[in-house]
Design a protein around this motif. Structure first.
Motif, PDB file in Angstrom:
ATOM      1  N   THR A  93       1.320  -1.221  -0.125  1.00  0.00           N
ATOM      2  CA  THR A  93       0.135   0.183   0.586  1.00  0.00           C
ATOM      3  C   THR A  93       0.889   1.319  -0.247  1.00  0.00           C
ATOM      4  O   THR A  93       0.429   2.183  -0.454  1.00  0.00           O
ATOM      5  CB  THR A  93      -1.244   0.128   1.281  1.00  0.00           C
ATOM      6  OG1 THR A  93      -0.254  -0.205   2.248  1.00  0.00           O
ATOM      7  CG2 THR A  93      -2.002  -0.521   1.052  1.00  0.00           C
ATOM      8  N   LYS A  94       2.348   0.986   0.202  1.00  0.00           N
ATOM      9  CA  LYS A  94       2.656   2.058  -0.028  1.00  0.00           C
ATOM     10  C   LYS A  94       3.157   2.913  -0.716  1.00  0.00           C
ATOM     11  O   LYS A  94       3.255   4.069  -1.720  1.00  0.00           O
ATOM     12  CB  LYS A  94       4.409   2.123   1.108  1.00  0.00           C
ATOM     13  CG  LYS A  94       3.868   2.325   3.042  1.00  0.00           C
ATOM     14  CD  LYS A  94       4.943   2.280   3.829  1.00  0.00           C
ATOM     15  CE  LYS A  94       4.699   2.220   5.572  1.00  0.00           C
ATOM     16  NZ  LYS A  94       5.908   2.282   5.762  1.00  0.00           N
ATOM     17  N   GLU A 129      -5.830  -1.273   3.123  1.00  0.00           N
ATOM     18  CA  GLU A 129      -4.820  -0.506   4.409  1.00  0.00           C
ATOM     19  C   GLU A 129      -5.838  -1.741   5.519  1.00  0.00           C
ATOM     20  O   GLU A 129      -4.631  -0.772   6.753  1.00  0.00           O
ATOM     21  CB  GLU A 129      -4.636   1.640   4.161  1.00  0.00           C
ATOM     22  CG  GLU A 129      -3.779   1.288   3.671  1.00  0.00           C
ATOM     23  CD  GLU A 129      -3.100   2.912   3.479  1.00  0.00           C
ATOM     24  OE1 GLU A 129      -1.912   3.255   2.612  1.00  0.00           O
ATOM     25  OE2 GLU A 129      -4.446   3.805   3.602  1.00  0.00           O
TER      26      GLU A 129
END
Length: 359
Positions: A93-94, A129
């Motif tokens: 997700t980053k 997330e």
């Protein structure tokens, strides 16, 4: 298949629009002149991502970006968005957030359609997330807008996304309702692919609620719609979901066969997190049969892969199952520590996986 590069490019576009990603890949094989090489690489990324080859899709998108000219801004935006979607699908997700920032920098001011697409992807990243309340809040206005437009495939997709967020937030009845409405919307819009993923969602929520007949029918229907088509990820998911239901019904040999079919497909995709879910399922089968050494081996492999992929739900499930195996093998003190770790991991991620008795 035409040999002329421009004709092949047009064939690939048409195949993608028709959902024939396998044909698109064939059309895109081989070299293209520099003027269209960027678009060809982008389309290859789209075809690969649709089939579940997320790592290979990322390679194709990255190859596209330096080949796209200044007048191909929309394709560059699409490539960054494709990279974000692939990263999200892999649980990264980053990286998805970083790619979304690049995509947003290329969006044209006043382009409402692109703004809505980016807002949807932001919401899906929030969901990935584990920020379920935020995701639901972000999805609500998009769903309302799609309903106003009577865009039934979009309504179906947004209800599918909403249903998944509700499930993991613990609103199981609300999730079930959303996913039933999602399937109806996809059917109303004639979206066959959407129906498959709504059925996956329905199979999952019905199973964790203990409605095994409904869950089994949903996964079987999804499998029939997919057939032997090009969506390898979908086919793997259908086998794994059906195996989960069969395992819950005590039909362990049948479950094991479907897990192995799923494993073979996920292995082709290099999808390590979903492979870990298959390992977890097989570990559960071994546990039910009393094959404790085999169960422990599978569950430890699953836990390691989930931890590497930062998959909180999988970690919680594998730790919980592993605690049961350890207790059965007489290692009660370690079993208690492992059980506590499972509950901490679930609660820390805002999940309720440790309470899912029908998982």
């Amino acid at each position: 298949m035409p040999r002329d590069p421009l004709s092949r490019l047009e064939s690939a576009r048409e195949a993608l629009d028709a959902g024939r990603t396998d044909r698109a890949e064939r059309a895109l094989a081989g070299a293209f002149p520099a003027a269209v090489a960027g678009e060809a690489a982008f389309l290859r990324g789209e075809a690969l991502r649709a089939r579940g080859f997320f790592r290979r899709a990322q390679t194709a998108y990255r190859a596209a970006l330096p080949r796209l000219g200044a007048d191909e801004r929309d394709l560059a935006l699409g490539a960054w968005l494709g990279l974000a979607r692939a990263a999200r699908s892999l649980g990264e997700t980053k990286d998805a957030r970083r790619c979304m920032r690049r995509a947003r920098s290329l969006a044209r001011r006043g382009d409402a359609e692109t703004a809505e697409t980016l807002a949807l992807e932001d919401a899906l990243v929030e969901r990935a997330e584990g920020k379920y309340a935020r995701a639901l809040k972000s999805l609500a206005p998009l769903l309302a807008a799609s309903r106003r437009r009577r865009d039934w495939p979009a309504v179906g997709f947004l209800l599918w996304a909403t249903g998944g967020a509700r499930r993991f937030a613990g609103d199981l009845a609300g999730s079930h309702r959303d996913l039933q409405e999602s399937l109806a919307a996809f059917r109303r819009g004639g979206d066959r692919e959407g129906q498959v993923y709504a059925l996956f969602g329905l199979g999952g929520i019905a199973r964790v609620r203990g409605f095994f007949a409904e869950a089994r029918a949903a996964y079987a229907s999804a499998g029939r719609l997919l057939g032997s088509g090009p969506d390898l990820f979908g086919r793997a998911y259908a086998h794994c979901g059906l195996a989960n239901v069969l395992r819950q019904l005590g039909r362990w040999s049948e479950a094991e066969r479907h897990y192995h079919r799923s494993y073979a497909l996920y292995a082709r995709l290099d999808d390590r997190v979903d492979l870990a879910y298959v390992d977890w399922g097989l570990g559960q089968v071994h546990l039910k049969r009393g094959e404790l050494a085999a169960a422990e081996k599978r569950l430890r492999a699953a836990r390691a892969a989930f931890a590497a992929g930062n998959e909180a739900r999988g970690e919680a499930l594998s730790l919980h199952s592993l605690s049961q195996v350890l207790h059965a093998r007489g290692r009660t003190a370690l079993a208690e520590k492992t059980f506590d770790a499972a509950v901490r991991r679930a609660r820390g991620a805002g999940l309720h996986a440790h309470l899912e008795i029908f998982t």
